[in-house]
Scaffold this motif. Structure first.
Motif, PDB file in Angstrom:
ATOM      1  N   VAL A  93     -11.068  26.700 -27.824  1.00  0.00           N
ATOM      2  CA  VAL A  93      -9.597  26.163 -27.470  1.00  0.00           C
ATOM      3  C   VAL A  93     -10.164  24.366 -27.550  1.00  0.00           C
ATOM      4  CG1 VAL A  93      -8.907  25.324 -25.696  1.00  0.00           C
ATOM      5  CG2 VAL A  93      -9.057  27.989 -25.864  1.00  0.00           C
ATOM      6  N   ARG A  94      -8.910  23.926 -29.124  1.00  0.00           N
ATOM      7  CA  ARG A  94      -9.183  22.624 -28.393  1.00  0.00           C
ATOM      8  C   ARG A  94      -9.055  21.685 -27.435  1.00  0.00           C
ATOM      9  NH1 ARG A  94      -9.612  19.420 -34.179  1.00  0.00           N
ATOM     10  NH2 ARG A  94      -9.533  16.949 -33.473  1.00  0.00           N
ATOM     11  N   SER A 143     -14.639  27.217 -22.538  1.00  0.00           N
ATOM     12  CA  SER A 143     -15.846  28.205 -23.406  1.00  0.00           C
ATOM     13  C   SER A 143     -16.209  28.605 -23.838  1.00  0.00           C
ATOM     14  CB  SER A 143     -16.790  28.721 -21.430  1.00  0.00           C
ATOM     15  OG  SER A 143     -15.566  29.392 -21.037  1.00  0.00           O
ATOM     16  N   ALA A 144     -14.617  29.509 -24.691  1.00  0.00           N
ATOM     17  CA  ALA A 144     -14.406  30.862 -24.741  1.00  0.00           C
ATOM     18  C   ALA A 144     -14.655  30.513 -26.907  1.00  0.00           C
ATOM     19  CB  ALA A 144     -12.444  30.539 -24.960  1.00  0.00           C
ATOM     20  N   GLU A 145     -15.226  31.786 -27.053  1.00  0.00           N
ATOM     21  CA  GLU A 145     -15.746  31.577 -28.260  1.00  0.00           C
ATOM     22  C   GLU A 145     -15.089  32.289 -29.370  1.00  0.00           C
ATOM     23  OE1 GLU A 145     -19.842  32.383 -28.347  1.00  0.00           O
ATOM     24  OE2 GLU A 145     -20.528  30.439 -27.264  1.00  0.00           O
ATOM     25  N   ASN A 146     -14.232  33.175 -29.262  1.00  0.00           N
ATOM     26  CA  ASN A 146     -13.478  33.971 -29.790  1.00  0.00           C
ATOM     27  C   ASN A 146     -12.348  34.346 -28.879  1.00  0.00           C
ATOM     28  OD1 ASN A 146     -13.370  36.409 -28.278  1.00  0.00           O
ATOM     29  ND2 ASN A 146     -15.440  36.809 -28.588  1.00  0.00           N
ATOM     30  N   PHE A 147     -11.736  35.359 -29.695  1.00  0.00           N
ATOM     31  CA  PHE A 147      -9.375  35.103 -29.308  1.00  0.00           C
ATOM     32  C   PHE A 147      -9.594  35.997 -27.987  1.00  0.00           C
ATOM     33  CE2 PHE A 147      -5.351  35.773 -29.777  1.00  0.00           C
ATOM     34  CZ  PHE A 147      -4.345  34.495 -29.794  1.00  0.00           C
ATOM     35  N   GLU A 148     -10.130  37.184 -28.046  1.00  0.00           N
ATOM     36  CA  GLU A 148     -10.810  38.246 -26.390  1.00  0.00           C
ATOM     37  C   GLU A 148     -10.808  36.785 -25.527  1.00  0.00           C
ATOM     38  OE1 GLU A 148     -12.179  42.100 -25.277  1.00  0.00           O
ATOM     39  OE2 GLU A 148     -13.479  41.306 -26.523  1.00  0.00           O
ATOM     40  N   TYR A 170      -7.641  25.787 -31.076  1.00  0.00           N
ATOM     41  CA  TYR A 170      -5.866  26.688 -30.883  1.00  0.00           C
ATOM     42  C   TYR A 170      -5.951  26.036 -29.519  1.00  0.00           C
ATOM     43  CZ  TYR A 170      -6.215  30.339 -33.113  1.00  0.00           C
ATOM     44  OH  TYR A 170      -6.091  31.713 -34.435  1.00  0.00           O
ATOM     45  N   ASP A 171      -4.331  25.192 -29.665  1.00  0.00           N
ATOM     46  CA  ASP A 171      -3.725  24.778 -28.165  1.00  0.00           C
ATOM     47  C   ASP A 171      -4.187  25.603 -27.586  1.00  0.00           C
ATOM     48  OD1 ASP A 171      -4.751  22.222 -29.615  1.00  0.00           O
ATOM     49  OD2 ASP A 171      -2.410  22.066 -30.100  1.00  0.00           O
ATOM     50  N   VAL A 172      -3.395  25.789 -26.212  1.00  0.00           N
ATOM     51  CA  VAL A 172      -3.554  26.279 -24.755  1.00  0.00           C
ATOM     52  C   VAL A 172      -2.410  25.414 -23.851  1.00  0.00           C
ATOM     53  CG1 VAL A 172      -3.878  27.501 -22.717  1.00  0.00           C
ATOM     54  CG2 VAL A 172      -5.202  28.114 -25.272  1.00  0.00           C
ATOM     55  N   LYS A 173      -0.929  25.946 -23.678  1.00  0.00           N
ATOM     56  CA  LYS A 173      -0.112  25.606 -23.477  1.00  0.00           C
ATOM     57  C   LYS A 173       0.170  26.282 -21.520  1.00  0.00           C
ATOM     58  CE  LYS A 173       3.088  23.641 -24.622  1.00  0.00           C
ATOM     59  NZ  LYS A 173       4.459  22.754 -25.305  1.00  0.00           N
TER      60      LYS A 173
END
Length: 460
Positions: free
Chosen positions: A34-35, A59-64, A103-106
Motif C-alpha cells: 500500500v503506497r 504493513s501489508a506485504e501481499n494482496f491478502e 496500490y492505493d486504498v481509498k
C-alpha cells in the motif's frame, strides 16, 4: 467482521467484508504494497484523528494482507460511531515511479451528524416511550452531545419521567476509553413503596478496558426530594420524606463472553459494582452488588444456565440509617419469579420497605419449541424453559461473624419453580410468559402464583 470477498473490476478492487466467500478472482498471494491511503467524504472529522485507525494498511506485504488490513481499518472506523457507511476500494497506484505491486486504498465515508427519533421499548417489566436527539462529531474527534426525554410506565410498581443530557468524548481516539459529563432530572412515582421522588443531578464518568473487563468509574451528585405518594402512605415511609443531597462514587467492572445477550448458548457474565456515598451531602453508605451468569450447551440447542446475584450495604458516618430510595428490592417476573415486583421482604400496609442485603440464585434449562416451528426464522426467537429460583433478603451486621451473617441470610429463604416461554425482543430485551409455583413463602410476601408475565432487559 465476516468473511472477506474481493472482486477485481476494471483496474480496481472493491472489498466487501459482509459477503460470504464464494470464489477468488484475485491471487491473494501475489506481492502487494500500500503506497497511499485516501479518505473521501470527510466534512467535519479531522484527518489526523483517523490516521491511527488506518495506519496498519501500510504493513501489508501481499494482496491478502492488504485486504485483511483494510477490513480491520474499516471496523476501526465504524467503531467510532460517526459514519453512516464506510466503503473501501483498492486500486493500482498511478503515481509517478509506482510499481505494479503498489496500490492505493481509498475509504469512502459518509458522516453521521444528527441522529435521534421517537422510540418505544421494553424495560424491567415496564414500557418506555422516549424522544432522543444526538449531535455527533461536534469538534471532529468523535465527540457526541445527546439529549433524551423518556416516560416510563409500570402499572404495578411505578411511573417515571426523566430527562438527560450528556457529552461524551473518546480519549486518544480510542472509543473504548471514554469520558462522559452530563446532567439529569427525574420524577418517579413508586407505587409499591408508597412514595414519589424528584431528583436533579450531575455526573462524570470514565470508562476504560482492562484484562478483567470493562471498567466504569462514575461520580454522581444529586439532590433528591422524597414525598408520600398518597394519604394512605404509612408512617414508616412518611418519616423518610424530605430533601437529601447525595454525592457518591461508583466503580463497575463487567466481563461478558456470552454469544448472545438474551438467549445465550455459551459464555459467562460477571458484573460487580461498588458504591460509596458520602463525598459531601447528607447521605452516607457503602453498597456492593454482584451478578454472575454462566451458560453451557449440553446437547444441540439445549442450554443450561446458572445465575446468581447478591448485594449488601451499610450506613457509615454519624447517621447509619439508609433511606428507602437507596435500598435493595427483590421479586418480579424476571428475577425471583412467583413473587410480585418488590414482593419479597418487609412490608407495611402493602408497601415494600426494602432491605440492606439480598441473595438470589436461578437455574434454567432452555430448549427449542416442540417440533421447532419457524426453524431458521421467527421460531428461532422463541425458547421454552424450566427454572428454579431461590433467594432471600435481610441485612449484614458488621459486629457479627461471617458465619452468623450467612446463617441469618439463609433462614426463611424463598423458593419457586415453573416453566414457560421466552421471546427474544431484538438484542436488548426479552419477554417471558411463565407458569410459576411458589413453594416457600413468608408472611408479608406478595406472592404471584400461576401465570406470570414479564418484559425486561435484565434477568436472572
Amino acid at each position: 467482521m465476516g468473511t472477506v470477498q474481493a472482486k477485481e473490476m476494471e483496474g480496481h478492487t472493491q472489498i466487501d467484508d459482509s459477503a460470504p466467500r464464494t470464489r477468488r478472482s484475485v491471487d491473494f498471494r501475489r506481492p502487494a504494497k500500500v503506497r497511499r491511503v485516501l479518505i473521501e467524504g470527510l466534512v467535519r472529522t479531522k484527518e489526523d484523528f483517523l490516521l491511527p485507525k488506518i495506519r496498519d494498511a501500510f504493513s501489508a506485504e501481499n494482496f491478502e494482507q492488504v485486504v485483511r488490513q483494510c477490513v480491520v481499518s474499516k471496523a476501526n472506523l465504524q467503531e467510532l460511531g460517526i459514519f453512516k457507511t464506510v466503503k473501501i476500494t483498492v486500486d493500482t497506484c498511478q503515481a509517478p515511479g509506482a510499481s505494479q505491486t503498489d496500490y492505493d486504498v481509498k475509504f469512502i465515508v459518509e458522516e453521521k451528524r444528527v441522529e435521534g427519533g421517537v422510540h418505544t421499548s421494553a424495560g424491567n417489566n415496564d414500557i418506555e416511550s422516549s424522544l432522543t436527539l444526538g449531535l455527533n462529531n461536534l469538534f471532529g474527534r468523535a465527540e457526541k452531545l445527546a439529549a433524551r426525554y423518556a416516560h416510563t410506565r409500570n402499572f404495578r410498581s411505578r411511573k417515571n419521567n426523566q430527562a438527560h443530557i450528556q457529552f461524551t468524548k473518546p480519549l486518544n481516539g480510542n472509543p473504548k476509553v471514554r469520558l462522559a459529563l452530563g446532567g439529569y432530572s427525574t420524577n418517579t412515582d413508586v407505587l409499591l413503596s408508597g412514595y414519589k421522588e424528584a431528583s436533579k443531578g450531575l455526573l462524570a464518568a470514565f470508562t476504560f478496558p482492562s484484562t478483567l473487563g470493562t471498567h466504569t468509574v462514575q461520580w454522581d451528585g444529586v439532590w433528591r426530594d422524597l414525598r408520600a405518594l398518597s394519604r394512605t402512605t404509612p408512617f414508616a415511609v412518611r418519616e423518610q420524606a424530605g430533601h437529601t443531597l447525595k454525592s457518591s462514587v461508583q466503580h463497575t467492572v463487567t466481563t461478558d463472553t456470552r454469544d448472545d445477550k438474551i438467549l445465550p448458548h455459551a459464555g459467562f457474565l460477571l458484573r460487580a459494582a461498588q458504591e460509596y456515598a458520602g463525598l459531601g451531602g447528607n447521605v452516607e453508605f457503602v453498597k456492593l452488588n454482584t451478578e454472575f451468569q454462566v451458560n453451557k450447551e449440553i446437547l444441540p440447542y439445549i442450554v443450561v444456565q446458572l445465575s446468581a446475584a447478591c448485594g449488601t450495604m451499610w450506613g457509615v458516618g454519624n447517621n447509619k440509617k439508609i433511606a428507602i430510595n437507596d435500598k435493595f428490592f427483590l421479586g418480579g417476573p424476571l428475577t425471583l419469579r412467583g413473587f410480585h415486583d418488590r414482593g419479597v421482604g418487609p412490608h407495611v400496609e402493602g408497601n415494600a420497605l426494602g432491605t440492606d442485603a439480598y441473595w438470589l440464585c436461578a437455574a434454567h434449562i432452555y430448549t427449542p419449541l416442540p417440533f421447532r416451528p419457524g426453524l431458521g426464522g421467527f421460531g428461532d426467537l422463541f425458547r421454552s424453559h424450566a427454572f428454579v429460583n431461590v433467594g432471600n433478603v435481610g441485612s449484614v451486621e458488621l459486629d457479627k461473624s461471617l458465619k452468623e451473617n450467612i446463617e441469618q441470610l439463609s433462614n426463611e429463604f424463598r423458593l419457586a419453580y415453573g416453566a414457560g416461554l421466552v421471546l427474544k425482543l431484538g438484542n436488548i430485551a426479552r419477554m417471558e410468559l411463565n407458569y410459576v409455583v411458589p413453594v416457600r413463602v413468608m408472611n408479608g410476601d406478595c406472592v404471584n402464583p400461576g401465570i406470570q408475565f414479564g418484559v425486561g432487559m435484565t434477568f436472572l
